[in-house]
Scaffold this motif. Structure first.
Motif, PDB file in Angstrom:
ATOM      1  N   THR A 211       4.139 -16.412   9.620  1.00  0.00           N
ATOM      2  CA  THR A 211       2.805 -15.849   9.810  1.00  0.00           C
ATOM      3  C   THR A 211       2.179 -15.537   8.459  1.00  0.00           C
ATOM      4  N   GLY A 212       0.920 -15.858   8.296  1.00  0.00           N
ATOM      5  CA  GLY A 212       0.198 -15.531   7.070  1.00  0.00           C
ATOM      6  C   GLY A 212      -0.209 -14.072   7.046  1.00  0.00           C
ATOM      7  N   VAL A 213      -0.038 -13.435   5.881  1.00  0.00           N
ATOM      8  CA  VAL A 213      -0.464 -12.050   5.703  1.00  0.00           C
ATOM      9  C   VAL A 213      -1.316 -11.953   4.437  1.00  0.00           C
ATOM     10  N   TYR A 214      -2.217 -10.961   4.412  1.00  0.00           N
ATOM     11  CA  TYR A 214      -3.213 -10.819   3.352  1.00  0.00           C
ATOM     12  C   TYR A 214      -3.330  -9.355   2.943  1.00  0.00           C
ATOM     13  N   TRP A 215      -3.873  -9.144   1.734  1.00  0.00           N
ATOM     14  CA  TRP A 215      -4.164  -7.781   1.310  1.00  0.00           C
ATOM     15  C   TRP A 215      -5.046  -7.105   2.357  1.00  0.00           C
ATOM     16  N   PHE A 216      -4.680  -5.856   2.695  1.00  0.00           N
ATOM     17  CA  PHE A 216      -5.492  -5.089   3.636  1.00  0.00           C
ATOM     18  C   PHE A 216      -5.396  -3.614   3.258  1.00  0.00           C
ATOM     19  N   ASP A 217      -6.509  -2.914   3.346  1.00  0.00           N
ATOM     20  CA  ASP A 217      -6.569  -1.531   2.879  1.00  0.00           C
ATOM     21  C   ASP A 217      -5.935  -0.591   3.896  1.00  0.00           C
ATOM     22  N   MET A 218      -4.754  -0.083   3.572  1.00  0.00           N
ATOM     23  CA  MET A 218      -4.032   0.864   4.414  1.00  0.00           C
ATOM     24  C   MET A 218      -3.597   2.043   3.543  1.00  0.00           C
ATOM     25  N   PRO A 219      -3.548   3.260   4.101  1.00  0.00           N
ATOM     26  CA  PRO A 219      -3.222   4.421   3.261  1.00  0.00           C
ATOM     27  C   PRO A 219      -1.832   4.387   2.655  1.00  0.00           C
ATOM     28  N   GLU A 220      -0.862   3.716   3.320  1.00  0.00           N
ATOM     29  CA  GLU A 220       0.478   3.688   2.747  1.00  0.00           C
ATOM     30  C   GLU A 220       0.531   2.927   1.422  1.00  0.00           C
ATOM     31  N   SER A 221      -0.501   2.122   1.137  1.00  0.00           N
ATOM     32  CA  SER A 221      -0.507   1.396  -0.125  1.00  0.00           C
ATOM     33  C   SER A 221      -0.629   2.352  -1.313  1.00  0.00           C
ATOM     34  N   PHE A 222      -1.225   3.535  -1.090  1.00  0.00           N
ATOM     35  CA  PHE A 222      -1.258   4.497  -2.192  1.00  0.00           C
ATOM     36  C   PHE A 222      -0.316   5.681  -1.965  1.00  0.00           C
ATOM     37  N   THR A 223      -0.053   6.068  -0.702  1.00  0.00           N
ATOM     38  CA  THR A 223       0.835   7.231  -0.512  1.00  0.00           C
ATOM     39  C   THR A 223       2.271   6.906  -0.919  1.00  0.00           C
ATOM     40  N   LEU A 224       2.743   5.699  -0.616  1.00  0.00           N
ATOM     41  CA  LEU A 224       4.095   5.326  -1.039  1.00  0.00           C
ATOM     42  C   LEU A 224       4.196   5.280  -2.557  1.00  0.00           C
ATOM     43  N   ALA A 225       3.135   4.803  -3.201  1.00  0.00           N
ATOM     44  CA  ALA A 225       3.133   4.725  -4.662  1.00  0.00           C
ATOM     45  C   ALA A 225       3.157   6.113  -5.287  1.00  0.00           C
ATOM     46  N   GLU A 226       2.515   7.074  -4.626  1.00  0.00           N
ATOM     47  CA  GLU A 226       2.454   8.423  -5.171  1.00  0.00           C
ATOM     48  C   GLU A 226       3.699   9.241  -4.840  1.00  0.00           C
ATOM     49  N   ASN A 227       4.396   8.880  -3.774  1.00  0.00           N
ATOM     50  CA  ASN A 227       5.524   9.687  -3.324  1.00  0.00           C
ATOM     51  C   ASN A 227       6.883   9.192  -3.804  1.00  0.00           C
ATOM     52  N   PHE A 228       6.945   7.953  -4.301  1.00  0.00           N
ATOM     53  CA  PHE A 228       8.226   7.404  -4.748  1.00  0.00           C
ATOM     54  C   PHE A 228       8.077   6.775  -6.127  1.00  0.00           C
ATOM     55  N   PRO A 229       9.149   6.785  -6.947  1.00  0.00           N
ATOM     56  CA  PRO A 229       9.070   6.267  -8.316  1.00  0.00           C
ATOM     57  C   PRO A 229       9.206   4.748  -8.375  1.00  0.00           C
ATOM     58  N   VAL A 230       8.247   4.054  -7.791  1.00  0.00           N
ATOM     59  CA  VAL A 230       8.270   2.590  -7.793  1.00  0.00           C
ATOM     60  C   VAL A 230       7.120   2.062  -8.648  1.00  0.00           C
ATOM     61  N   GLN A 231       7.252   0.830  -9.077  1.00  0.00           N
ATOM     62  CA  GLN A 231       6.249   0.226  -9.952  1.00  0.00           C
ATOM     63  C   GLN A 231       5.233  -0.629  -9.195  1.00  0.00           C
ATOM     64  N   THR A 232       5.564  -1.016  -7.966  1.00  0.00           N
ATOM     65  CA  THR A 232       4.684  -1.893  -7.194  1.00  0.00           C
ATOM     66  C   THR A 232       4.773  -1.544  -5.716  1.00  0.00           C
ATOM     67  N   VAL A 233       3.622  -1.490  -5.057  1.00  0.00           N
ATOM     68  CA  VAL A 233       3.556  -1.354  -3.597  1.00  0.00           C
ATOM     69  C   VAL A 233       2.526  -2.357  -3.089  1.00  0.00           C
ATOM     70  N   THR A 234       2.963  -3.295  -2.261  1.00  0.00           N
ATOM     71  CA  THR A 234       2.025  -4.228  -1.642  1.00  0.00           C
ATOM     72  C   THR A 234       2.058  -4.025  -0.137  1.00  0.00           C
TER      73      THR A 234
END
Length: 367
Positions: A211-234
């Motif tokens: 299945t094809g998937v695309y960038w989509f604006d969801m809040p977890e794209s920034f909350t996961l980045a702010e809550n965990f020490p990771v360098q990339t969240v897609t």
């Protein structure tokens, strides 16, 4: 004492999923709200000794506040949350009522999280984004992150069959979202991307398959980045059949912005989409598939964790995601005053317990 739960938007497909889950996994008495008396007919499928109906319009703030004051927990399912403010949450804080919602909007999430100090002072637990994505997906990401010594990347991929049970209002919100670039956390910095670009093909479990998937604006794209020490969240999203992905891509990338932003055009596009999915849903179903990949270091070596989740009905899955958290707030096992996202508030052992109780299997593997 028996707890009382107020389900705002309880007549919708997601709201019904929440009510069904609460009936199965709690002893709570439940109040379902609707804007007209005719909605009371929906109660025929529920045990009358535990479920009642109340006519309630969210625009009637005083009546909403009065209803909140007589309940122990509010489950807010009355979206789309793009058009909601935090008034329900603030009323819960004022009256000491616990709160969860199935929100999926970036701005709403920011507004709700800004109320954390007030909720802590009031001693209420408020958990937002508690559906399936965001919601169960956030817990899947946390599950993988906790198994790595050094988590570096999180990749979330979602697929919905046909309409996924969404109504016209949700489709209107989707088309509006396509016109607004948003920021994501890539390689240690915030970068702007355009919705429905960056196509990838993901191999989901059957019956979804490739299945094809695309960038989509969801809040977890920034909350996961702010809550965990990771360098990339897609966070990427797609639909089945793939034809709908290509049509959505055309709307996002070829239609003039002025046209898409016009209310008449939005209404027309959502109506056409609703008619198309009404036909295709008969063949594709309305299920959901999710994949969470976490990359990093384990035992001093590169590691790649992958978890997958599928359910035959997206609305039901959203309901059980919210119901899981409601269950543990009502039991007292989840007691964390403040306003939190799922990955902040919901510990992994409770998440795994909730899935086991509901006979939901999260497939996990190392690659």
């Amino acid at each position: 004492m028996v707890s009382r739960v107020l389900v705002l938007g309880g007549r919708g497909r997601i709201g019904r999923g929440v009510v069904t889950d609460l009936l199965a996994h709690s002893q709570a008495e439940i109040t379902i709200t609707g804007r007209t008396n005719q909605a009371a007919g929906d109660l025929k499928d529920y045990p009358t000794e535990r479920v009642q109906f109340q006519t309630l319009d969210l625009a009637e703030q005083q009546r909403v506040t009065a209803a909140i004051a007589t309940h122990d927990l509010v489950v807010h399912c009355a979206g789309p949350f793009r058009y909601r403010d935090a008034s329900v949450l603030k009323a819960c804080i004022e009256h000491g009522t616990h709160y969860i919602d199935v929100s999926d909007d970036r701005n709403f999430t920011r507004t709700a999280l800004s109320c954390r100090a007030e909720a802590q002072a009031a001693g209420i637990t408020a958990v937002i984004n508690t559906g399936v994505f965001p919601g169960i997906s956030n817990s899947m990401a946390r599950l993988g992150i906790e198994q790595l010594e050094v988590p570096e990347e999180v990749h979330l991929s979602y697929a919905v069959a046909g309409s996924g049970g969404a109504g016209e209002a949700v489709m209107q919100t989707t088309f509006l979202t396509l016109q607004h670039p948003f920021k994501v956390w890539l390689q240690g910095q915030w970068q702007e991307v355009k919705p429905y670009t960056g196509r990838e093909v993901v191999e989901f479990p059957e019956p979804f398959g490739r299945t094809g998937v695309y960038w989509f604006d969801m809040p977890e794209s920034f909350t996961l980045a702010e809550n965990f020490p990771v360098q990339t969240v897609t966070v990427k999203f797609g639909t089945v059949p793939d034809l709908y992905n290509h049509l959505t891509w055309l709307v996002a990338n070829w239609f003039p912005g002025a046209v898409i932003r016009h209310p008449t055009a939005i209404h027309l596009l959502s109506q056409v989409s609703r008619m198309m999915t009404a036909v295709s849903d008969r063949f594709s179903g309305t299920g959901v598939a999710m994949q969470a990949e976490v990359k990093g270091q384990k035992d001093g070596k590169p590691a790649h964790y992958r978890a997958t989740f599928t359910h035959s009905d997206a609305a039901t899955a959203t309901g059980l995601g919210a119901g899981s958290i409601a269950q543990f707030i009502l039991s007292g096992d989840l007691n964390q005053p403040g306003v939190w996202t799922v990955e902040q508030a919901f510990p992994t052992h409770l998440f795994q317990q909730a899935m086991q109780i509901r006979q939901i299997t999260i497939q996990q593997e190392w690659r």
